[in-house]
Design a protein around this motif. Structure first.
Motif, PDB file in Angstrom:
ATOM      1  N   GLY A 158      28.565  43.489  42.949  1.00  0.00           N
ATOM      2  CA  GLY A 158      27.687  43.766  41.817  1.00  0.00           C
ATOM      3  C   GLY A 158      26.229  43.542  42.172  1.00  0.00           C
ATOM      4  N   GLU A 159      25.412  43.466  41.148  1.00  0.00           N
ATOM      5  CA  GLU A 159      23.981  43.223  41.341  1.00  0.00           C
ATOM      6  C   GLU A 159      23.740  41.721  41.469  1.00  0.00           C
ATOM      7  N   LYS A 160      22.934  41.338  42.461  1.00  0.00           N
ATOM      8  CA  LYS A 160      22.601  39.937  42.682  1.00  0.00           C
ATOM      9  C   LYS A 160      21.120  39.734  42.392  1.00  0.00           C
ATOM     10  N   ILE A 161      20.820  38.855  41.452  1.00  0.00           N
ATOM     11  CA  ILE A 161      19.448  38.642  40.998  1.00  0.00           C
ATOM     12  C   ILE A 161      19.037  37.205  41.308  1.00  0.00           C
ATOM     13  N   TYR A 162      17.896  37.051  41.980  1.00  0.00           N
ATOM     14  CA  TYR A 162      17.414  35.719  42.336  1.00  0.00           C
ATOM     15  C   TYR A 162      16.341  35.274  41.347  1.00  0.00           C
ATOM     16  N   GLY A 163      16.590  34.114  40.753  1.00  0.00           N
ATOM     17  CA  GLY A 163      15.559  33.478  39.947  1.00  0.00           C
ATOM     18  C   GLY A 163      14.831  32.457  40.799  1.00  0.00           C
ATOM     19  N   GLU A 164      13.966  31.675  40.177  1.00  0.00           N
ATOM     20  CA  GLU A 164      13.238  30.652  40.929  1.00  0.00           C
ATOM     21  C   GLU A 164      14.187  29.589  41.460  1.00  0.00           C
ATOM     22  N   LYS A 165      15.207  29.254  40.642  1.00  0.00           N
ATOM     23  CA  LYS A 165      16.170  28.219  41.025  1.00  0.00           C
ATOM     24  C   LYS A 165      17.592  28.623  40.639  1.00  0.00           C
ATOM     25  N   SER A 166      17.891  29.901  40.740  1.00  0.00           N
ATOM     26  CA  SER A 166      19.206  30.374  40.305  1.00  0.00           C
ATOM     27  C   SER A 166      19.583  31.668  41.007  1.00  0.00           C
ATOM     28  N   ILE A 167      20.884  31.952  41.002  1.00  0.00           N
ATOM     29  CA  ILE A 167      21.405  33.246  41.437  1.00  0.00           C
ATOM     30  C   ILE A 167      22.271  33.776  40.301  1.00  0.00           C
ATOM     31  N   SER A 168      22.002  35.008  39.887  1.00  0.00           N
ATOM     32  CA  SER A 168      22.795  35.644  38.848  1.00  0.00           C
ATOM     33  C   SER A 168      23.541  36.841  39.421  1.00  0.00           C
ATOM     34  N   VAL A 169      24.747  37.058  38.930  1.00  0.00           N
ATOM     35  CA  VAL A 169      25.554  38.210  39.319  1.00  0.00           C
ATOM     36  C   VAL A 169      25.780  39.058  38.077  1.00  0.00           C
ATOM     37  N   LYS A 170      25.561  40.370  38.210  1.00  0.00           N
ATOM     38  CA  LYS A 170      25.692  41.277  37.080  1.00  0.00           C
ATOM     39  C   LYS A 170      26.634  42.438  37.432  1.00  0.00           C
ATOM     40  N   ASN A 171      27.467  42.780  36.470  1.00  0.00           N
ATOM     41  CA  ASN A 171      28.296  43.992  36.543  1.00  0.00           C
ATOM     42  C   ASN A 171      29.120  44.075  37.828  1.00  0.00           C
ATOM     43  N   ALA A 172      29.801  42.984  38.146  1.00  0.00           N
ATOM     44  CA  ALA A 172      30.580  42.914  39.381  1.00  0.00           C
ATOM     45  C   ALA A 172      32.076  42.957  39.107  1.00  0.00           C
ATOM     46  N   ASN A 173      32.821  43.406  40.113  1.00  0.00           N
ATOM     47  CA  ASN A 173      34.277  43.307  40.089  1.00  0.00           C
ATOM     48  C   ASN A 173      34.751  42.028  40.773  1.00  0.00           C
ATOM     49  N   TYR A 174      33.938  41.552  41.731  1.00  0.00           N
ATOM     50  CA  TYR A 174      34.292  40.305  42.398  1.00  0.00           C
ATOM     51  C   TYR A 174      33.011  39.595  42.844  1.00  0.00           C
ATOM     52  N   ALA A 175      33.133  38.301  43.035  1.00  0.00           N
ATOM     53  CA  ALA A 175      32.055  37.496  43.613  1.00  0.00           C
ATOM     54  C   ALA A 175      32.684  36.329  44.354  1.00  0.00           C
ATOM     55  N   ILE A 176      32.170  36.064  45.533  1.00  0.00           N
ATOM     56  CA  ILE A 176      32.623  34.931  46.334  1.00  0.00           C
ATOM     57  C   ILE A 176      31.453  33.970  46.500  1.00  0.00           C
ATOM     58  N   ILE A 177      31.703  32.703  46.209  1.00  0.00           N
ATOM     59  CA  ILE A 177      30.667  31.680  46.277  1.00  0.00           C
ATOM     60  C   ILE A 177      31.011  30.706  47.398  1.00  0.00           C
ATOM     61  N   TYR A 178      30.105  30.586  48.359  1.00  0.00           N
ATOM     62  CA  TYR A 178      30.253  29.612  49.435  1.00  0.00           C
ATOM     63  C   TYR A 178      29.248  28.487  49.214  1.00  0.00           C
ATOM     64  N   GLN A 179      29.733  27.263  49.223  1.00  0.00           N
ATOM     65  CA  GLN A 179      28.845  26.111  49.096  1.00  0.00           C
ATOM     66  C   GLN A 179      29.119  25.131  50.228  1.00  0.00           C
ATOM     67  N   VAL A 180      28.066  24.771  50.957  1.00  0.00           N
ATOM     68  CA  VAL A 180      28.177  23.770  52.015  1.00  0.00           C
ATOM     69  C   VAL A 180      27.167  22.668  51.755  1.00  0.00           C
ATOM     70  N   SER A 181      27.393  21.518  52.350  1.00  0.00           N
ATOM     71  CA  SER A 181      26.444  20.414  52.196  1.00  0.00           C
ATOM     72  C   SER A 181      26.524  19.507  53.418  1.00  0.00           C
ATOM     73  N   ASP A 182      25.465  18.758  53.633  1.00  0.00           N
ATOM     74  CA  ASP A 182      25.427  17.807  54.735  1.00  0.00           C
ATOM     75  C   ASP A 182      24.351  16.774  54.434  1.00  0.00           C
ATOM     76  N   THR A 183      24.433  15.654  55.125  1.00  0.00           N
ATOM     77  CA  THR A 183      23.445  14.590  54.949  1.00  0.00           C
ATOM     78  C   THR A 183      22.862  14.204  56.306  1.00  0.00           C
ATOM     79  N   SER A 184      21.851  13.370  56.274  1.00  0.00           N
ATOM     80  CA  SER A 184      21.218  12.886  57.497  1.00  0.00           C
ATOM     81  C   SER A 184      21.957  11.697  58.096  1.00  0.00           C
ATOM     82  N   PHE A 185      22.982  11.215  57.415  1.00  0.00           N
ATOM     83  CA  PHE A 185      23.673   9.996  57.845  1.00  0.00           C
ATOM     84  C   PHE A 185      24.476  10.230  59.123  1.00  0.00           C
ATOM     85  N   ILE A 186      24.365   9.326  60.075  1.00  0.00           N
ATOM     86  CA  ILE A 186      25.186   9.322  61.288  1.00  0.00           C
ATOM     87  C   ILE A 186      26.100   8.095  61.265  1.00  0.00           C
ATOM     88  N   ASP A 187      25.503   6.932  61.300  1.00  0.00           N
ATOM     89  CA  ASP A 187      26.218   5.678  61.092  1.00  0.00           C
ATOM     90  C   ASP A 187      25.197   4.631  60.678  1.00  0.00           C
TER      91      ASP A 187
END
Length: 222
Positions: free
Chosen positions: A161-190
């Motif tokens: 579908g249509e992907k619209i970027y806001g200042e702090k958001s992502i919007s999806v419009k008129n889609a049949n499917y959408a896949i969301i990938y989220q990853v995260s990490d920190t600066s911590f080692i030990d």
């Protein structure tokens, strides 16, 4: 202290969980200790009305959640899982006839900010250096060499579908499917290693691998 451990086990074995929690807190934990905090809260806003036939499932054997329902008699399906091999939280939403519409934002209870960069929704922040339990105040050190944990979360959306970027958001419009990938990490080692690592490096590596592998392959290897 072995005496306290054995007593705590005895209380737990008697299924007195609230009493065990209070006992452990009083005799085994102490005060003013560090704790764990969530990186952030992913918020997905739909504009659905007249919800019916709602079914939510958790496949324990495969560690996959799913959700099915109708809105105004249109079918919607959602599923997702956290992949250890790919280090990604992957979700797939589907609907019929281009009726999938939603907005994604992310925030955190800690000092942080979100933004759109290079097609990703990113959350960047840091943990407090101290929690004043008596005053319930989080204390931060904003100097570049502050002894705190820096963290990041990156989100990428794939859709037909249509992907619209806001200042702090992502919007999806008129889609049949959408896949969301989220990853995260920190600066911590030990606990003893300084300087800490840059979470940008692994976040970029994790998200690019997820996009390259694709949802079906990630799920197969999950």
């Amino acid at each position: 202290n072995g005496k306290f451990i054995n007593k705590a086990r005895e209380i737990i074995n008697n299924e007195k969980y609230f009493e065990a929690d209070r006992f452990i807190e009083k005799y085994m934990v102490g005060s003013d200790i560090n704790g764990y905090m969530p990186v952030g809260t992913l918020k997905i806003k739909f504009s659905h009305e007249n919800i019916a036939d709602y079914i939510r499932k958790l496949d324990i054997a495969n560690s996959v959640y799913s959700c099915d329902y109708t809105s105004n008699e249109i079918k919607f399906h959602r599923e997702g899982f956290v992949s250890h091999p790919n280090k990604v939280f992957a979700q797939k939403f589907t609907s019929e006839n281009g009726n999938l519409n939603f907005e994604i934002t992310i925030d955190s209870v800690t000092q942080s900010d979100s933004c759109i960069e290079c097609g990703y929704l990113k959350l960047k922040g840091q943990t407090p250096i101290y929690l004043d339990y008596k005053e319930d105040i989080l204390i931060y050190d904003n100097l570049p060499d502050a002894d705190c944990v820096k963290f990041q979360a990156w989100i990428y959306v794939e859709t037909d579908g249509e992907k619209i970027y806001g200042e702090k958001s992502i919007s999806v419009k008129n889609a049949n499917y959408a896949i969301i990938y989220q990853v995260s990490d920190t600066s911590f080692i030990d606990w003893k290693t300084m300087p800490r690592k840059d979470p940008t490096v692994d976040c970029e590596r994790f998200i690019l691998k997820a996009i390259n592998d694709g949802y079906d392959k990630i799920k197969e290897n999950h």
